[in-house]
Design a protein around this motif. Structure first.
Motif, PDB file in Angstrom:
ATOM      1  N   LYS A   1       4.274   7.389   5.972  1.00  0.00           N
ATOM      2  CA  LYS A   1       4.863   7.431   4.631  1.00  0.00           C
ATOM      3  C   LYS A   1       3.998   6.642   3.658  1.00  0.00           C
ATOM      4  O   LYS A   1       3.335   5.681   4.025  1.00  0.00           O
ATOM      5  CB  LYS A   1       6.271   6.831   4.637  1.00  0.00           C
ATOM      6  CG  LYS A   1       7.264   7.575   5.485  1.00  0.00           C
ATOM      7  CD  LYS A   1       7.712   8.813   4.797  1.00  0.00           C
ATOM      8  CE  LYS A   1       8.836   9.465   5.604  1.00  0.00           C
ATOM      9  NZ  LYS A   1       9.288  10.691   4.999  1.00  0.00           N
ATOM     10  N   LYS A   2       4.022   7.037   2.415  1.00  0.00           N
ATOM     11  CA  LYS A   2       3.279   6.308   1.376  1.00  0.00           C
ATOM     12  C   LYS A   2       3.992   4.998   1.063  1.00  0.00           C
ATOM     13  O   LYS A   2       5.204   4.866   1.249  1.00  0.00           O
ATOM     14  CB  LYS A   2       3.185   7.162   0.115  1.00  0.00           C
ATOM     15  CG  LYS A   2       2.335   8.386   0.314  1.00  0.00           C
ATOM     16  CD  LYS A   2       2.170   9.141  -0.969  1.00  0.00           C
ATOM     17  CE  LYS A   2       1.280  10.332  -0.678  1.00  0.00           C
ATOM     18  NZ  LYS A   2       0.622  10.833  -1.836  1.00  0.00           N
ATOM     19  N   ASN A   3       3.238   4.031   0.582  1.00  0.00           N
ATOM     20  CA  ASN A   3       3.817   2.723   0.264  1.00  0.00           C
ATOM     21  C   ASN A   3       4.968   2.826  -0.731  1.00  0.00           C
ATOM     22  O   ASN A   3       5.921   2.053  -0.652  1.00  0.00           O
ATOM     23  CB  ASN A   3       2.751   1.775  -0.264  1.00  0.00           C
ATOM     24  CG  ASN A   3       1.823   1.301   0.828  1.00  0.00           C
ATOM     25  OD1 ASN A   3       1.990   1.627   1.998  1.00  0.00           O
ATOM     26  ND2 ASN A   3       0.828   0.528   0.445  1.00  0.00           N
TER      27      ASN A   3
ATOM     28  N   ASN B   1      -2.735   4.731   6.541  1.00  0.00           N
ATOM     29  CA  ASN B   1      -3.666   5.063   5.478  1.00  0.00           C
ATOM     30  C   ASN B   1      -4.299   3.770   4.986  1.00  0.00           C
ATOM     31  O   ASN B   1      -3.664   2.967   4.297  1.00  0.00           O
ATOM     32  CB  ASN B   1      -2.913   5.772   4.343  1.00  0.00           C
ATOM     33  CG  ASN B   1      -3.804   6.150   3.188  1.00  0.00           C
ATOM     34  OD1 ASN B   1      -4.914   5.637   3.053  1.00  0.00           O
ATOM     35  ND2 ASN B   1      -3.327   7.039   2.350  1.00  0.00           N
TER      36      ASN B   1
ATOM     37  N   GLU C   1      -4.116   2.650   1.219  1.00  0.00           N
ATOM     38  CA  GLU C   1      -2.892   2.038   0.709  1.00  0.00           C
ATOM     39  C   GLU C   1      -2.799   0.615   1.176  1.00  0.00           C
ATOM     40  O   GLU C   1      -2.205  -0.228   0.601  1.00  0.00           O
ATOM     41  CB  GLU C   1      -1.660   2.836   1.153  1.00  0.00           C
ATOM     42  CG  GLU C   1      -1.615   4.171   0.446  1.00  0.00           C
ATOM     43  CD  GLU C   1      -0.194   4.654   0.228  1.00  0.00           C
ATOM     44  OE1 GLU C   1       0.544   3.973  -0.491  1.00  0.00           O
ATOM     45  OE2 GLU C   1       0.129   5.691   0.780  1.00  0.00           O
TER      46      GLU C   1
END
Length: 83
Positions: free
Chosen positions: A46-48, A80, A83
């Motif tokens: 998941k993205k930050n 990632n 990030e």
């Protein structure tokens, strides 16, 4: 040294406690004071911006003179590296 612990697991069936216990032992043996433990259950992919506990931890670190963040391994922060 002002320290926090960040622990993440990917699913509800997994448990953060082993990561936390071992990081607390490590902190204690190194003379670090753990001010807060942040636990999250979310995929590392998941993205930050989707990771509320990670964002809370970053905010806490910035506003409370925290010098060190302990994690079990880098993949607990995310997959990632940008990030």
């Amino acid at each position: 040294m002002n320290t926090v612990i960040y622990s993440r697991v990917s699913t509800q069936t997994q448990d953060n406690q082993r990561q936390i216990n071992e990081l607390q032992i490590y902190a204690s043996s190194g003379g670090m004071k753990v001010y807060k433990v942040f636990q999250e259950v979310i995929s590392g992919a998941k993205k930050n911006c989707e990771r509320e506990v990670l964002r809370d931890m970053i905010s806490f670190v910035k506003s409370n003179n925290i010098q060190k963040v302990l994690v079990w391994e880098m993949s607990r922060l995310g997959r990632n590296t940008k990030e």
